[in-house]
Motif scaffolding. Structure first.
Motif, PDB file in Angstrom:
ATOM      1  N   LEU A  75       3.735   8.771  -8.649  1.00 37.72           N
ATOM      2  CA  LEU A  75       4.485   7.904  -7.753  1.00 37.72           C
ATOM      3  C   LEU A  75       4.071   6.457  -8.002  1.00 37.72           C
ATOM      4  N   GLY A  76       4.954   5.531  -7.648  1.00 38.14           N
ATOM      5  CA  GLY A  76       4.633   4.122  -7.846  1.00 38.14           C
ATOM      6  C   GLY A  76       5.297   3.247  -6.798  1.00 38.14           C
ATOM      7  N   PRO A  77       4.795   2.032  -6.626  1.00 35.49           N
ATOM      8  CA  PRO A  77       5.297   1.150  -5.566  1.00 35.49           C
ATOM      9  C   PRO A  77       6.736   0.694  -5.759  1.00 35.49           C
ATOM     10  N   SER A  78       7.271   0.798  -6.971  1.00 33.87           N
ATOM     11  CA  SER A  78       8.644   0.341  -7.207  1.00 33.87           C
ATOM     12  C   SER A  78       9.693   1.423  -6.927  1.00 33.87           C
ATOM     13  N   MET A  79       9.264   2.627  -6.600  1.00 34.18           N
ATOM     14  CA  MET A  79      10.207   3.725  -6.376  1.00 34.18           C
ATOM     15  C   MET A  79      10.958   3.554  -5.061  1.00 34.18           C
ATOM     16  N   GLY A  80      12.228   3.920  -5.082  1.00 34.64           N
ATOM     17  CA  GLY A  80      13.038   3.923  -3.878  1.00 34.64           C
ATOM     18  C   GLY A  80      13.012   5.278  -3.202  1.00 34.64           C
ATOM     19  N   GLU A  81      13.818   5.408  -2.138  1.00 32.10           N
ATOM     20  CA  GLU A  81      13.812   6.619  -1.316  1.00 32.10           C
ATOM     21  C   GLU A  81      14.082   7.882  -2.119  1.00 32.10           C
ATOM     22  N   THR A 122       0.836  -1.205   0.000  1.00 29.11           N
ATOM     23  CA  THR A 122       0.000   0.000   0.000  1.00 29.11           C
ATOM     24  C   THR A 122       0.870   1.253   0.000  1.00 29.11           C
ATOM     25  N   PRO A 123       0.376   2.360  -0.561  1.00 32.40           N
ATOM     26  CA  PRO A 123       1.172   3.598  -0.566  1.00 32.40           C
ATOM     27  C   PRO A 123       1.479   4.111   0.831  1.00 32.40           C
ATOM     28  N   VAL A 124       0.549   3.939   1.763  1.00 28.69           N
ATOM     29  CA  VAL A 124       0.804   4.410   3.127  1.00 28.69           C
ATOM     30  C   VAL A 124       1.996   3.672   3.730  1.00 28.69           C
ATOM     31  N   TYR A 125       2.034   2.353   3.581  1.00 26.24           N
ATOM     32  CA  TYR A 125       3.130   1.570   4.146  1.00 26.24           C
ATOM     33  C   TYR A 125       4.459   1.920   3.470  1.00 26.24           C
ATOM     34  N   ILE A 126       4.456   1.990   2.143  1.00 27.71           N
ATOM     35  CA  ILE A 126       5.696   2.257   1.405  1.00 27.71           C
ATOM     36  C   ILE A 126       6.249   3.635   1.745  1.00 27.71           C
ATOM     37  N   LEU A 127       5.394   4.634   1.738  1.00 26.20           N
ATOM     38  CA  LEU A 127       5.856   5.996   2.023  1.00 26.20           C
ATOM     39  C   LEU A 127       6.285   6.145   3.485  1.00 26.20           C
ATOM     40  N   ILE A 176      -0.339  17.630  -6.048  1.00 22.01           N
ATOM     41  CA  ILE A 176      -1.209  16.449  -6.147  1.00 22.01           C
ATOM     42  C   ILE A 176      -0.515  15.431  -7.038  1.00 22.01           C
ATOM     43  N   LEU A 177      -0.341  14.219  -6.512  1.00 19.87           N
ATOM     44  CA  LEU A 177       0.326  13.162  -7.267  1.00 19.87           C
ATOM     45  C   LEU A 177      -0.575  11.935  -7.363  1.00 19.87           C
ATOM     46  N   TRP A 178      -0.419  11.193  -8.429  1.00 19.89           N
ATOM     47  CA  TRP A 178      -1.183   9.954  -8.624  1.00 19.89           C
ATOM     48  C   TRP A 178      -0.304   8.773  -8.253  1.00 19.89           C
ATOM     49  N   TRP A 179      -0.848   7.893  -7.418  1.00 25.41           N
ATOM     50  CA  TRP A 179      -0.147   6.653  -7.072  1.00 25.41           C
ATOM     51  C   TRP A 179      -0.541   5.593  -8.097  1.00 25.41           C
ATOM     52  N   CYS A 180       0.399   5.251  -8.946  1.00 25.61           N
ATOM     53  CA  CYS A 180       0.105   4.352 -10.064  1.00 25.61           C
ATOM     54  C   CYS A 180       0.418   2.903  -9.675  1.00 25.61           C
ATOM     55  N   ILE A 238      -1.543  12.446  -2.176  1.00 27.02           N
ATOM     56  CA  ILE A 238      -1.356  11.318  -3.082  1.00 27.02           C
ATOM     57  C   ILE A 238      -2.721  10.699  -3.338  1.00 27.02           C
ATOM     58  N   LEU A 239      -3.117  10.626  -4.594  1.00 25.51           N
ATOM     59  CA  LEU A 239      -4.412  10.040  -4.958  1.00 25.51           C
ATOM     60  C   LEU A 239      -4.204   8.622  -5.455  1.00 25.51           C
ATOM     61  N   HIS A 240      -4.738   7.652  -4.715  1.00 22.28           N
ATOM     62  CA  HIS A 240      -4.652   6.255  -5.120  1.00 22.28           C
ATOM     63  C   HIS A 240      -6.035   5.809  -5.551  1.00 22.28           C
ATOM     64  N   MET A 241      -6.286   5.949  -6.857  1.00 24.40           N
ATOM     65  CA  MET A 241      -7.617   5.708  -7.420  1.00 24.40           C
ATOM     66  C   MET A 241      -7.505   5.722  -8.931  1.00 24.40           C
TER      67      MET A 241
END
Length: 206
Positions: A112-118, A31-36, A86-90, A63-66
């Motif tokens: 933003l995406g789940p594969s991104m690093g710090e 999830t974006p919350v956990y990753i961020l 405003i960013l989209w979580w892809c 961050i919009l996750h939708m």
């Protein structure tokens, strides 16, 4: 930029856009919350407008996750309440549900995406803030241009009326407007608008 708000909307649809099967639901660690949060950001989360409004004053970005069709609704809503990046979580799910979205005017400043690093997250957020500032400047310049065009419309209409009534040139009509504005200590556009409105009223009374 360390405090972020994630707005997540989930759909009950069994099919993604185009009839394809939806990806498997995310695990907690995806999830974006956990990753961020794992990358050092202070996180807030919302699932509806009421929850989102409570957190907007405390965060640096949203961050919009939708799916993108929902992003188009949420983007202007957030901007109206507060000027934030405003960013989209892809995620795979959000991307699949947006496969048939074809509009180009998406109200976001970054991706933003789940594969991104710090550091990828850091620079994506940094550039999103820069994009937001440029977007605000563009909107301000557009508003100012529209205001100038509106003023020019009233002045041109008033000049035309004066030319016809007084049988004078456009340059002379402009000078009449300028002097009248100085005498009344008003803006030229206000004097012009009054002339046009009075003239239209007299025409309607005929």
């Amino acid at each position: 930029m360390r405090s972020l708000l994630v707005i997540e909307l989930h759909t009950t649809s069994e099919k993604a856009a185009g009839g394809e099967a939806r990806p498997n639901p995310m695990t907690h660690k995806e999830t974006p919350v956990y990753i961020l949060k794992s990358n050092g950001y202070q996180m807030r989360r919302a699932e509806d407008a009421e929850q989102a409004e409570k957190h907007l004053s405390d965060v640096d970005a949203v961050i919009l996750h939708m799916p993108l069709d929902a992003v188009k609704v949420w983007g202007p809503r957030i901007t109206k309440l507060r000027g934030l990046p405003i960013l989209w979580w892809c995620s795979a799910e959000a991307a699949a549900l947006s496969a048939e979205y074809c509009e180009s005017d998406i109200p976001i400043d970054g991706l933003l995406g789940p594969s991104m690093g710090e550091w990828e997250l850091h620079w994506a957020l940094h550039l999103a803030e820069k994009q937001r500032m440029e977007r605000q400047q563009w909107k301000l310049e557009r508003k100012q241009l529209e205001a100038r065009l509106e003023e020019r419309k009233w002045i041109d209409m008033a000049k035309g009326i004066l030319c016809k009534i007084k049988n004078i040139s456009e340059a002379e009509a402009y000078e009449v407007l300028r002097k009248q504005a100085m005498n009344e200590r008003k803006r030229m556009v206000d004097v012009a608008a009054n002339i046009v409105k009075v003239h239209q009223l007299l025409q309607d009374m005929k």
